[in-house]
Design an enzyme around this catalytic site. Structure first.
Site, mmCIF file in Angstrom:
data_model
loop_
_atom_site.group_PDB
_atom_site.id
_atom_site.type_symbol
_atom_site.label_atom_id
_atom_site.label_comp_id
_atom_site.label_asym_id
_atom_site.label_seq_id
_atom_site.Cartn_x
_atom_site.Cartn_y
_atom_site.Cartn_z
ATOM 1 N N TYR A 101 0.843 -1.163 0.194
ATOM 2 C CA TYR A 101 -0.216 -0.062 0.077
ATOM 3 C C TYR A 101 0.776 1.136 0.035
ATOM 4 O O TYR A 101 1.807 1.312 0.826
ATOM 5 C CB TYR A 101 -0.870 0.055 1.341
ATOM 6 N N GLU A 189 -3.785 7.314 -3.778
ATOM 7 C CA GLU A 189 -3.699 5.794 -3.268
ATOM 8 C C GLU A 189 -3.436 5.346 -4.122
ATOM 9 O O GLU A 189 -3.967 5.007 -5.409
ATOM 10 C CB GLU A 189 -4.879 5.909 -2.375
#
Ligand code: GDP
Ligand code: MN
Length: 380
Positions: A101, A189
């Protein structure tokens, strides 16, 4: 403003972040055609302004064009978190060695942007953050242009021990940070950022949220806007902050804080607001008329409540807007008005003879009266 994955990927690619290029389809046949052009297996992905598509059945692997048609048909029939799926992205499937991530968002507490990085990327990142927060690494940013390569490496070394791969990730991170600044984003993101079995680093998903207040200077990103209702567009053009809700009391308030407090009070007395609406600081009567039109478009609305605290906003301007609305719109519901502050006496005088308009002196009174009218009580 949210943008779709395929749009965010276009932006990312423009900054040199490695992605797998795909194409957007709106029908199962189109998806099959894209899959046959791509050759080999593809992933069909719902394009909606909501996360967690994977878990909701909105991301599916297809081995061949026929399967892509079938999966696209299933996904296009879905509604994910209230958003009907109208488009799917069809991309050649990537082989995943590991999911990570990487994100940049605003840390309001620290009043700075913050990088968030984790070696535990994928669909369960929220769960990771909750149960094993030590697996999430944070690094604050100061200003645009100040983030150095060695800092990027220090961050990615925390989530990947192999130096070569950590370096590739650091380059992705530097570019992601630049996307964040350059786009006036509140969130960028990549989840998952993946490594492949042959050690490539690829952004497999992309999410961007752009600060609405900066859209005026982000024409390219503004052009990505879609799925907007007519009312929402009218509200935006007029500079109104408008959020439709489920209840039957329409609200016209100036200032977000007062609007929230008014909604709280409606709830306190057992009612339900039909909307949040902040007409903002300046008091252009056109804004008031537009606000009324948008609110009256909702057939659920049984009464309209005005709660205006006149500072820069002049009560007489608001009254003029109300009078114009009564004249030009088909106002069939009671309008209960509390105006206080700048020019309130003039405003009250203007509204004294207006049919269907009922004055209220306090916030408590305007809410109670509007609720009574919405629930069918006759005028006293
Ligand atoms: P989200 O659930 O809305 O975040 O959608 P993602 O794009 O992140 O996809 C969810 C999950 O599907 C990912 O975490 C992957 O595990 C899987 N996935 C997505 N694309 C691919 C792909 O190209 N290949 C493989 N093997 N899995 C994929
Ligand atoms: Mn994702």
């Amino acid at each position: 403003m949210n943008i779709h994955e395929y749009q965010a990927k276009e932006v990312f690619a423009g900054y040199g972040i490695p992605i797998v290029a795909g194409k957007v389809a709106t029908t199962p046949d189109e998806a099959a055609k894209i899959a046959s052009e791509a050759g080999g297996s593809v992933v069909v992905k719902a394009q909606v302004h909501a996360g967690g598509r994977g878990k909701a059945g909105g991301v599916k692997l297809a081995q061949n064009p026929d399967e892509a048609r079938e999966k696209a048909g299933a996904i296009l029939a879905l509604t994910i978190k209230g958003y009907p799926v109208r488009k799917v992205l069809v991309v050649p499937a990537a082989e995943i060695a590991k999911e990570y991530y990487l994100g940049v968002t605003m840390d309001r507490g620290a009043k700075r942007p913050v990088i968030i990085a984790s070696a535990a990327g994928g669909v369960d990142i929220e769960e990771v953050a909750r149960t094993t927060p030590e697996k999430i690494h944070r690094y604050h940013l100061t200003r645009r242009g100040a983030f150095r390569s060695y800092e990027a490496r220090a961050v990615t070394m925390k989530i990947e021990p192999r130096k070569e791969i950590a370096l590739k990730m650091a380059r992705v991170l530097e570019r992601l940070v630049e996307v964040f600044w350059a786009s006036d984003a509140s969130l960028v993101e990549i989840n998952p950022l993946i490594t492949t079995p042959d050690d490539k680093v690829i952004a497999l998903d992309a999410k961007m949220v752009i600060d609405d207040n900066a859209l005026y200077r982000q024409p390219r990103l503004s052009a990505y806007r879609e799925d907007e209702s007519e009312d929402a567009a009218a509200a935006r053009e007029m500079g109104l902050s408008f959020v439709p809700l489920e209840g039957n009391v329409g609200c016209v308030v100036n200032g977000a804080g007062l609007a929230m407090a008014t909604m709280d009070l409606i709830k306190h007395y057992g009612g339900e607001p039909a909307n949040f609406l902040d007409i903002g600081g300046s008091s252009n009567p056109d804004k008031v008329t537009t606000a009324m039109r948008i609110i009256l478009d909702d057939p659920q609305v049984k009464a309209v409540l005005f709660n205006i605290f006149g500072g820069i906003t002049r009560c007489d301007d608001v009254a003029q807007g109300i009078l114009a609305a009564l004249k030009n719109l088909d106002v069939r519901v009671p309008v209960v008005v509390r105006l206080t502050g700048t020019n309130e006496e003039i405003a009250r005088g203007m509204l004294a003879q207006a049919e269907g308009v009922e004055p209220a002196a306090t916030m408590d009174e305007v809410v109670k009266t509007a609720l009574a009218r919405a629930n069918g009580a006759r005028r006293i």
